[in-house]
Design an enzyme around this catalytic site. Structure first.
Site, PDB file in Angstrom:
ATOM      1  N   ASP A   1      -0.679  -3.782   2.967  1.00 61.47           N
ATOM      2  CA  ASP A   1      -1.255  -2.947   2.340  1.00 61.47           C
ATOM      3  C   ASP A   1      -2.446  -2.311   3.594  1.00 61.47           C
ATOM      4  OD1 ASP A   1      -1.038  -0.437   0.583  1.00 61.47           O
ATOM      5  OD2 ASP A   1      -2.163  -1.438  -0.534  1.00 61.47           O
ATOM      6  N   SER A   2      -2.796  -1.120   2.956  1.00 62.74           N
ATOM      7  CA  SER A   2      -3.470   0.012   3.807  1.00 62.74           C
ATOM      8  C   SER A   2      -4.714  -0.246   2.879  1.00 62.74           C
ATOM      9  CB  SER A   2      -3.770   1.775   4.001  1.00 62.74           C
ATOM     10  OG  SER A   2      -3.463   1.937   2.589  1.00 62.74           O
TER      11      SER A   2
ATOM     12  N   TYR B   1      -3.978   5.830   4.287  1.00 62.43           N
ATOM     13  CA  TYR B   1      -2.607   5.830   5.052  1.00 62.43           C
ATOM     14  C   TYR B   1      -2.243   7.229   4.728  1.00 62.43           C
ATOM     15  CZ  TYR B   1      -2.006   1.277   7.198  1.00 62.43           C
ATOM     16  OH  TYR B   1      -2.205   0.488   8.214  1.00 62.43           O
ATOM     17  N   GLY B   2      -2.401   7.801   3.488  1.00 65.80           N
ATOM     18  CA  GLY B   2      -1.739   8.702   3.053  1.00 65.80           C
ATOM     19  C   GLY B   2      -1.963  10.544   3.631  1.00 65.80           C
TER      20      GLY B   2
ATOM     21  N   CYS C   1       2.595  -0.831   0.029  1.00 60.63           N
ATOM     22  CA  CYS C   1       2.326   0.525  -0.167  1.00 60.63           C
ATOM     23  C   CYS C   1       3.659   1.095   0.141  1.00 60.63           C
ATOM     24  CB  CYS C   1       1.457   0.743   1.461  1.00 60.63           C
ATOM     25  SG  CYS C   1       0.763   2.093   2.194  1.00 60.63           S
TER      26      CYS C   1
ATOM     27  N   THR D   1       3.676   4.987   0.941  1.00 58.33           N
ATOM     28  CA  THR D   1       3.594   5.844   2.234  1.00 58.33           C
ATOM     29  C   THR D   1       4.186   4.975   3.887  1.00 58.33           C
ATOM     30  OG1 THR D   1       1.875   6.486   1.639  1.00 58.33           O
ATOM     31  CG2 THR D   1       2.226   7.039   3.536  1.00 58.33           C
TER      32      THR D   1
ATOM     33  N   CYS E   1       2.755   4.701  -6.051  1.00 61.92           N
ATOM     34  CA  CYS E   1       1.275   4.313  -5.591  1.00 61.92           C
ATOM     35  C   CYS E   1       0.586   2.823  -6.308  1.00 61.92           C
ATOM     36  CB  CYS E   1       0.195   5.221  -5.380  1.00 61.92           C
ATOM     37  SG  CYS E   1      -0.948   3.981  -4.136  1.00 61.92           S
ATOM     38  N   THR E   2       0.585   2.231  -5.135  1.00 62.78           N
ATOM     39  CA  THR E   2       0.521   0.088  -5.860  1.00 62.78           C
ATOM     40  C   THR E   2      -0.654  -0.187  -6.087  1.00 62.78           C
ATOM     41  OG1 THR E   2       0.540   0.160  -3.211  1.00 62.78           O
ATOM     42  CG2 THR E   2       1.890  -0.722  -4.423  1.00 62.78           C
ATOM     43  N   HIS E   3      -1.655   1.149  -5.570  1.00 63.84           N
ATOM     44  CA  HIS E   3      -2.757   1.435  -6.114  1.00 63.84           C
ATOM     45  C   HIS E   3      -2.820   1.505  -7.515  1.00 63.84           C
ATOM     46  CE1 HIS E   3      -4.477   1.714  -1.809  1.00 63.84           C
ATOM     47  NE2 HIS E   3      -5.265   1.548  -2.227  1.00 63.84           N
TER      48      HIS E   3
END
Length: 296
Positions: free
Chosen positions: A16-17, A48-49, A80, A82, A192-194
């Site tokens: 992931d970012s 990344y977005g 991620c 994105t 979003c995985t966040h």
């Protein structure tokens, strides 16, 4: 303290970012507790977005190829949204093992919704992407879909894992389009995985809304792709957190990483160099070395 690792063990790579993919990591560990995992956070490239698509593709390719060379994984997860929606075709051509992507769980939300009104909470790029339009057309064509894009929530999740409190006032402001309109969704997709990292705080201010993410579905997909024998309780599973950032960007994360089960924190190396200056930070003073042993 040295940690012995079976050279035949091939870990799963999660990429992931930032730290959002840790929500996927937790689901995978719940489903496959004895499977070793190497998590990689491209802190140097985060977020990344807002980046041009080609830059995201190049960074994803660079990091995953380096991880493949160093760890010979059984499979990789691009955790991620994105990176998944734009990088999967490239890395699947380059890599010799399966690569699993994540997409917003629009279909699941549509199946759950009785009001036929659902929400999508994601980054601004994800809610505007044509791929997202297609998911909605394919699986939620009869639903009213409220889209909210927030980069701030990504940063809030990053800081939350670093020990900062979540601002209820800011959450109310971000979620206002869902909660204050004429139609209130009964299901909202965490695109979003966040965002699942903030599930507890989100639930506190949104009574009656079901929050849906793709974590459990990704874990099931990963399990289906592993060899049937898998890993058992005798397997060594000391998970490793790799990153491309500076020491100070990671140090505040170490308590949370240790609680999740990570035993080491390292910089991602590419050849004889690193993407970022070398870090010697570790969780609990443990050292981990997954030996690479490519099949002939």
């Amino acid at each position: 303290m040295k940690t012995a690792v079976n050279k035949r063990v091939k870990p799963i790579v999660i990429f992931d970012s930032g730290v959002g993919g840790l929500s996927i990591y937790q689901e995978i560990k719940q489903a496959l507790p004895y499977t070793p995992v190497v998590y990689c956070s491209d802190i140097h490239g985060f977020p990344y977005g807002p980046k041009p698509e080609q830059e995201v593709i190049e960074r994803t390719s660079l990091c995953l190829n380096a991880l493949a060379e160093q760890f010979d994984p059984s499979l990789a997860v691009i955790a991620c949204n994105t990176a998944s929606t734009i990088s999967l075709p490239r890395v699947r051509e380059e890599l010799y093992f399966p690569v699993v992507g994540v997409v917003p769980a629009i279909k699941t939300a549509s199946e759950y919704s009785e009001k036929r009104c659902i929400g999508l909470l994601a980054t601004p790029g994800t809610i505007a992407r044509s791929y997202t339009d297609q998911l909605i057309n394919d699986f939620a064509g009869d639903c009213h879909v409220i889209r909210v894009g927030s980069s701030e929530l990504v940063q809030m999740a990053e800081q939350y894992l670093r020990g900062d409190p979540v601002s209820e006032k800011e959450l109310h402001r971000i979620l206002a389009p869902f909660l204050e309109g004429e139609q209130v969704p009964d299901a909202i997709v965490l695109g979003c995985t966040h965002f699942p990292l903030l599930r507890g705080a989100l639930q506190q201010i949104s009574s009656g809304i079901h929050w849906i993410d793709s974590g459990s579905a990704i874990a099931r997909r990963v399990a289906s792709l592993l060899e049937p024998t898998g890993f058992d309780a005798d397997s060594v599973s000391n998970d490793l957190f790799m990153h491309t950032g500076q020491d100070e960007q990671v140090s505040a994360l170490i308590p949370a990483l240790k609680n999740m089960g990570f035993a080491g924190v390292r910089n991602l190396q590419i050849g004889a160099t690193t993407i970022a200056p070398h870090s010697r930070g570790e969780c609990g003073g443990m050292a981990i070395n997954y030996s690479r042993e490519r099949a002939s």
